[in-house]
Design a protein around this motif. Structure first.
Motif, PDB file in Angstrom:
ATOM      1  N   ALA A 184       0.826  -1.221   0.000  1.00  8.39           N
ATOM      2  CA  ALA A 184       0.000   0.000   0.000  1.00  8.39           C
ATOM      3  C   ALA A 184       0.854   1.262   0.000  1.00  8.39           C
ATOM      4  N   LYS A 185       2.163   1.111   0.261  1.00  2.00           N
ATOM      5  CA  LYS A 185       3.062   2.277   0.270  1.00  2.00           C
ATOM      6  C   LYS A 185       3.825   2.414  -1.038  1.00  2.00           C
ATOM      7  N   ARG A 186       3.566   1.523  -1.995  1.00  2.00           N
ATOM      8  CA  ARG A 186       4.311   1.543  -3.258  1.00  2.00           C
ATOM      9  C   ARG A 186       3.435   2.108  -4.374  1.00  2.00           C
ATOM     10  N   ASP A 187       4.112   2.608  -5.422  1.00  2.17           N
ATOM     11  CA  ASP A 187       3.371   3.168  -6.552  1.00  2.17           C
ATOM     12  C   ASP A 187       2.922   2.079  -7.515  1.00  2.17           C
ATOM     13  N   ALA A 188       3.684   0.988  -7.601  1.00  2.00           N
ATOM     14  CA  ALA A 188       3.332  -0.084  -8.551  1.00  2.00           C
ATOM     15  C   ALA A 188       3.952  -1.399  -8.105  1.00  2.00           C
ATOM     16  N   ILE A 189       3.337  -2.504  -8.528  1.00  2.00           N
ATOM     17  CA  ILE A 189       3.932  -3.839  -8.342  1.00  2.00           C
ATOM     18  C   ILE A 189       4.146  -4.414  -9.740  1.00  2.00           C
ATOM     19  N   ILE A 190       5.347  -4.953  -9.983  1.00  2.57           N
ATOM     20  CA  ILE A 190       5.664  -5.542 -11.284  1.00  2.57           C
ATOM     21  C   ILE A 190       5.863  -7.046 -11.125  1.00  2.57           C
ATOM     22  N   VAL A 191       5.266  -7.837 -12.042  1.00  6.09           N
ATOM     23  CA  VAL A 191       5.555  -9.279 -12.131  1.00  6.09           C
ATOM     24  C   VAL A 191       5.694  -9.652 -13.605  1.00  6.09           C
ATOM     25  N   GLY A 192       6.313 -10.815 -13.849  1.00  4.24           N
ATOM     26  CA  GLY A 192       6.415 -11.342 -15.202  1.00  4.24           C
ATOM     27  C   GLY A 192       5.189 -12.176 -15.542  1.00  4.24           C
ATOM     28  N   THR A 193       5.021 -12.473 -16.836  1.00  8.34           N
ATOM     29  CA  THR A 193       3.852 -13.271 -17.245  1.00  8.34           C
ATOM     30  C   THR A 193       3.896 -14.681 -16.637  1.00  8.34           C
ATOM     31  N   GLY A 194       5.124 -15.193 -16.375  1.00 10.38           N
ATOM     32  CA  GLY A 194       5.253 -16.537 -15.795  1.00 10.38           C
ATOM     33  C   GLY A 194       4.546 -16.628 -14.456  1.00 10.38           C
ATOM     34  N   THR A 195       4.705 -15.593 -13.638  1.00 11.59           N
ATOM     35  CA  THR A 195       4.053 -15.562 -12.323  1.00 11.59           C
ATOM     36  C   THR A 195       2.539 -15.443 -12.475  1.00 11.59           C
ATOM     37  N   VAL A 196       2.111 -14.633 -13.439  1.00 12.97           N
ATOM     38  CA  VAL A 196       0.661 -14.461 -13.659  1.00 12.97           C
ATOM     39  C   VAL A 196       0.041 -15.803 -14.055  1.00 12.97           C
ATOM     40  N   LEU A 197       0.696 -16.498 -14.981  1.00 12.70           N
ATOM     41  CA  LEU A 197       0.122 -17.763 -15.477  1.00 12.70           C
ATOM     42  C   LEU A 197       0.173 -18.857 -14.416  1.00 12.70           C
ATOM     43  N   ALA A 198       1.225 -18.832 -13.569  1.00 12.07           N
ATOM     44  CA  ALA A 198       1.352 -19.898 -12.558  1.00 12.07           C
ATOM     45  C   ALA A 198       0.469 -19.645 -11.337  1.00 12.07           C
ATOM     46  N   ASP A 199       0.389 -18.384 -10.904  1.00 12.51           N
ATOM     47  CA  ASP A 199      -0.232 -18.102  -9.590  1.00 12.51           C
ATOM     48  C   ASP A 199      -1.565 -17.354  -9.657  1.00 12.51           C
ATOM     49  N   ASP A 200      -1.918 -16.771 -10.800  1.00 15.89           N
ATOM     50  CA  ASP A 200      -3.113 -15.926 -10.922  1.00 15.89           C
ATOM     51  C   ASP A 200      -3.187 -14.902  -9.766  1.00 15.89           C
ATOM     52  N   PRO A 201      -2.129 -14.078  -9.585  1.00 11.20           N
ATOM     53  CA  PRO A 201      -2.120 -13.157  -8.442  1.00 11.20           C
ATOM     54  C   PRO A 201      -3.094 -11.991  -8.627  1.00 11.20           C
ATOM     55  N   SER A 202      -3.495 -11.385  -7.490  1.00 10.09           N
ATOM     56  CA  SER A 202      -4.355 -10.184  -7.543  1.00 10.09           C
ATOM     57  C   SER A 202      -3.502  -8.913  -7.515  1.00 10.09           C
ATOM     58  N   LEU A 203      -2.335  -9.009  -6.859  1.00 10.14           N
ATOM     59  CA  LEU A 203      -1.422  -7.858  -6.701  1.00 10.14           C
ATOM     60  C   LEU A 203      -2.110  -6.659  -6.041  1.00 10.14           C
ATOM     61  N   THR A 204      -2.945  -6.938  -5.062  1.00 12.58           N
ATOM     62  CA  THR A 204      -3.603  -5.869  -4.316  1.00 12.58           C
ATOM     63  C   THR A 204      -2.990  -5.785  -2.920  1.00 12.58           C
ATOM     64  N   ALA A 205      -3.276  -4.678  -2.232  1.00 14.22           N
ATOM     65  CA  ALA A 205      -2.851  -4.501  -0.838  1.00 14.22           C
ATOM     66  C   ALA A 205      -4.089  -4.711   0.034  1.00 14.22           C
ATOM     67  N   ARG A 206      -4.083  -5.808   0.790  1.00 11.97           N
ATOM     68  CA  ARG A 206      -5.281  -6.181   1.553  1.00 11.97           C
ATOM     69  C   ARG A 206      -4.982  -6.275   3.047  1.00 11.97           C
ATOM     70  N   GLY A 207      -5.936  -5.825   3.869  1.00 13.49           N
ATOM     71  CA  GLY A 207      -5.819  -5.938   5.328  1.00 13.49           C
ATOM     72  C   GLY A 207      -6.968  -6.762   5.870  1.00 13.49           C
ATOM     73  N   PRO A 208      -7.091  -6.836   7.190  1.00 11.18           N
ATOM     74  CA  PRO A 208      -8.148  -7.648   7.791  1.00 11.18           C
ATOM     75  C   PRO A 208      -9.543  -7.170   7.374  1.00 11.18           C
TER      76      PRO A 208
END
Ligand SMILES: NC(=O)c1ccc[n+]([C@@H]2O[C@H](COP(=O)([O-])OP(=O)(O)OC[C@H]3O[C@@H](n4cnc5c(N)ncnc54)[C@H](OP(=O)(O)O)[C@@H]3O)[C@@H](O)[C@H]2O)c1
Length: 330
Positions: A184-208
């Protein structure tokens, strides 16, 4: 540094950290005004772009108590008229007698605030103290590209995943919660397509209580298509074919502080290109014996290939340890 200036700087540093992630392309600055008796009269921090700078916020909180007082700021007060007026002028106008600042401003158009203050008879002191929240912005301004922090989680013997690719739950709950507050303190999160295809990440900042109000941009590097039903497609993301295209576009969009979350192929490419400025290593007290490394260096190495970093902070998160490092040549 006298104790009153040291404790004011700690307050200003804390104020910097609280607004981190909300100010880019401007720096997350914190400012404290001490009245003529040395008591805290006002605390302020940079507002989102177009809003007031830290000094102006702190002066507004201090009111008349600023006259004859001291300003303690994490960055040299700016000297240029952008969307807001110069902070050096605001300090002079408020009758501030002394200014202590932790870092000089490397941004050519804004620098010169200390000289301007001195010419107006204000005592100025450069403290040269590190302010973690400001560090990425300072480096990005010098490099003229976003500052990149490589984040990874691994075992004590250096593995990010088992040999079969499974990687969940290497670190514990506290470490995983910390990752989200950091995102939540960063301007952007970067990942490669390999991670997207393997993990299906949301790349969001989530709390309780769900998503944090501040969300980083979600950025994918690589040519492969992100699947239609993926979490990123649902949430929105941007994709670039190359690393440089991504960094140029992010810089132009105002991003100064980005997190690289892998995977190994992209992380290795960026490390080799000299594009990893800092590392956040979450280390679990666990051993795998064999597995997939955080990096995927192809070919042999010799000890002169080593990339060295300096440790800037170590923090225990439950059973895990977070080590913050910056590039040795920075
Ligand atoms: N434990 C951790 O910290 C962690 C973190 C992230 C991922 N992972 C794991 O890592 C695995 C995926 O590994 P990976 O290496 O395939 O993922 P990756 O690095 O996310 O993606 C690789 C892809 O990124 C693109 N890419 C990489 N370097 C590039 C360059 N120089 N220029 C342009 N594009 C570039 C290419 O995409 P195209 O082929 O599409 O062009 C490449 O195929 C998953 O199992 C995941 O779980 C672990």
């Amino acid at each position: 540094m006298t104790p009153d200036i040291r404790s004011a700087l700690a307050l200003a540093t804390d104020a910097s950290d609280k607004v981190r992630g909300t100010t880019s392309p401007n720096p997350p600055v914190g400012a404290v005004i001490l009245d003529a008796r040395g008591e805290v009269a006002g605390v302020g921090a940079t507002q989102p772009p177009g809003g007031a700078h830290a000094e102006v916020m702190a002066l507004a909180a201090a009111g008349e108590r600023a006259r004859g007082g001291t300003a303690v700021v994490t960055l040299e007060p700016c000297n240029h008229t952008g969307r807001t007026g110069p902070c050096s002028q605001a300090l002079i106008h408020a009758g501030i007698a002394r200014v202590f600042y932790a870092n000089p401003d490397p941004f050519p158009q804004a620098a010169g605030g200390a000289d301007h203050l001195q010419q107006a008879g204000v005592e100025t002191h450069l403290l040269n103290e590190p302010v973690p929240a400001l560090m990425p912005w300072l480096r990005a301004t010098i490099l003229e590209r976003p500052h990149v922090t490589l984040k990874f989680a691994g075992t004590l013997d250096g593995f990010a995943a088992a040999t079969d690719g499974t990687s969940q739950w290497i670190t514990g709950e506290q470490a995983r919660a910390f990752v989200h507050t950091d995102r939540a303190k960063r301007d952007a999160i970067i990942v490669g397509t390999g991670t997207v295809l393997a993990d299906d990440p949301s790349l969001t900042a989530r709390g309780p209580n769900g998503l944090y109000s501040q969300q980083p941009r979600r950025v994918v590097v690589g040519g492969r298509r992100v699947p239609d039903g993926s979490n990123l497609n649902r949430l929105g993301f941007e994709q670039y074919a190359g690393i440089n295209d991504a960094l140029i576009a992010l810089w132009q969009a105002g991003c100064r502080d980005v997190l690289l979350e892998g995977g190994p192929t992209l992380a290795t490419a960026m490390l080799r290109d000299g594009l990893v400025d800092a590392i956040q290593a979450y280390i679990a007290p666990a051993l795998l014996g064999a597995g997939r490394s955080v990096l995927s260096w192809d070919g042999d190495t010799t000890i002169s290939d080593i990339k060295r970093f300096s440790t800037t902070a170590v923090r225990q998160l439950g059973d895990d340890v977070l080590i913050d490092m910056i590039r040795k040549d920075h």
